[in-house]
Enzyme design. Sequence first.
Site, PDB file in Angstrom:
ATOM      1  N   VAL A  72       0.856  -1.124   0.028  1.00  0.00           N
ATOM      2  CA  VAL A  72       0.127   0.060  -0.068  1.00  0.00           C
ATOM      3  C   VAL A  72       0.796   1.089  -0.256  1.00  0.00           C
ATOM      4  O   VAL A  72       1.638   1.482   1.083  1.00  0.00           O
ATOM      5  CB  VAL A  72      -0.971   0.074   1.236  1.00  0.00           C
ATOM      6  CG1 VAL A  72      -1.891  -1.127   1.229  1.00  0.00           C
ATOM      7  CG2 VAL A  72      -0.149   0.123   2.411  1.00  0.00           C
ATOM      8  N   GLU A  73       0.944   2.050  -1.019  1.00  0.00           N
ATOM      9  CA  GLU A  73       1.853   3.050  -0.973  1.00  0.00           C
ATOM     10  C   GLU A  73       1.284   4.374  -0.683  1.00  0.00           C
ATOM     11  O   GLU A  73       1.743   5.383  -1.631  1.00  0.00           O
ATOM     12  CB  GLU A  73       2.730   2.947  -2.303  1.00  0.00           C
ATOM     13  CG  GLU A  73       3.505   1.753  -2.546  1.00  0.00           C
ATOM     14  CD  GLU A  73       4.494   1.685  -3.593  1.00  0.00           C
ATOM     15  OE1 GLU A  73       4.887   2.736  -4.185  1.00  0.00           O
ATOM     16  OE2 GLU A  73       5.096   0.490  -4.083  1.00  0.00           O
TER      17      GLU A  73
END
Length: 360
Positions: free
Chosen positions: A121-122
């Site tokens: 999850v950036e």
Amino acid sequence: MLAVFVFLSVLVVVSGSGVCPCERPELCQPIRGEREYEVFVFDVGGKEWQSYNWTVVTTVAAFGKYDAELMCHAHSKGARLVLKGDVPISSIVDQANRTAWITKQVNLAKSQFMDGINIDVEQAVDKGSPEYFALTDLVKETTEAFHREIPGSQVSFDVAWSPNCIDKRCYDYVSIAEHCDLLFVMSYDEQSQITGDCIAMANAPLNQTLKAYDDYLALKIDYKKVVMGVPWYGYDYPCINLSQEGVCYIPKVPFRGAPCSDAAGKQKSYKWIIKQLNSSSSGRMWDDSQQAPYFYYKDQDGQTHQVWYDDPQSICAKANSVMGKGLRGIGMWNGNILDYSDDPVARQQTTRMWNALFGC
Ligand SMILES: *[C@@H]1O[C@H](CO)[C@@H](O)[C@H](O)[C@H]1NC(C)=O
Ligand SMILES: *[C@@H]1O[C@H](CO)[C@@H](O)[C@H](O)[C@H]1NC(C)=O
Ligand SMILES: *[C@@H]1O[C@H](CO)[C@@H](O)[C@H](O)[C@H]1NC(C)=O
Ligand SMILES: *[C@@H]1O[C@H](CO)[C@@H](O)[C@H](O)[C@H]1NC(C)=O
Ligand SMILES: *[C@@H]1O[C@H](CO)[C@@H](O)[C@H](O)[C@H]1NC(C)=O
């Protein structure tokens, strides 16, 4: 007839899902145990994996479509195949939603005979926000569920090249590292927030890259959980103008609060880079301060481009540091983008790129 029926139903019960697609049923067993040096490969789909150096690969994160053949092959080489995990963080602040997401991932991994998950999850997160705590809980609960349901499985988490709120990703790095099996540090896209002059620079300058590991380790993150991610791609920047000293000014493309970013360039695979280098005006140049190769070429419209990338020489220096610091291992984004064709020059380049993962 009866024997076959009994055999099949045992398989179904054991795996909780379909029938093993591999030639030998034992290849559907999850991988257990660790090898000393982790080589963590992101695979984006396609059949290039057939040309990977499977002597060294320990984990493949499947970011492309699920490929049962890849799973069987990885297992036959003692390598793990893990899912890609991504979810809007705002939606997993809610405990029930979080649990539902985790259950879904575990079931998916089981039904595909996979060995864990890579959480990627950036997203931007503010320190101390509900999302900040939810993300840590997500990692903790995902690891607990995977370890319980798939013995020997691995849960990894992808972090930015530095722990200092890069791209507004202010996560609880210490707790996240504590609760997962390994931290994949994405030591690339280091020009995503350019605050000085808007100029083209290396994707992952050596000193800046290594300094960030000191920052991670200074947080007392277990170095035996840290995997260094290196880029097998570079950036192709169109230059607005080029100074005599070779400084390439690039268009201003803001990103997460910074006025300029590497989004002014295009990401290019090492395969493309090597081809383009062959027809470049400059040939391969080397930047001493960033310890990275680059070159120039002119496009069809006559515009000059500066291309920054990593090659065996720049990667080798990074891998030396991985070994010197005793980190868990190394990995790359991504395994697919070398030239795996039969061309002898390409072959040699590709072999050197794989070998560079072990330093020099
Ligand atoms: C794969 O890696 C091993 C270990 O570095 C090396 O000895 C071997 O030559 C490599 N294989 C190929 C085909 O390059
Ligand atoms: C639960 O997740 C769904 C998406 O999966 C989302 O639409 C919904 O808003 C979430 N609920 C809460 C309370 O976060
Ligand atoms: C190149 O462009 C930059 C930004 O527009 C400007 O600051 C600089 O003076 C220019 N340099 C040259 C050599 O034209
Ligand atoms: C580069 O050009 C040479 C000569 O034209 C050719 O032999 C070689 O295969 C080319 N290499 C690549 C990677 O395209
Ligand atoms: C990189 O860092 C080392 C150690 O801090 C320093 O001695 C060296 O001058 C730096 N190199 C460059 C090119 O900035």
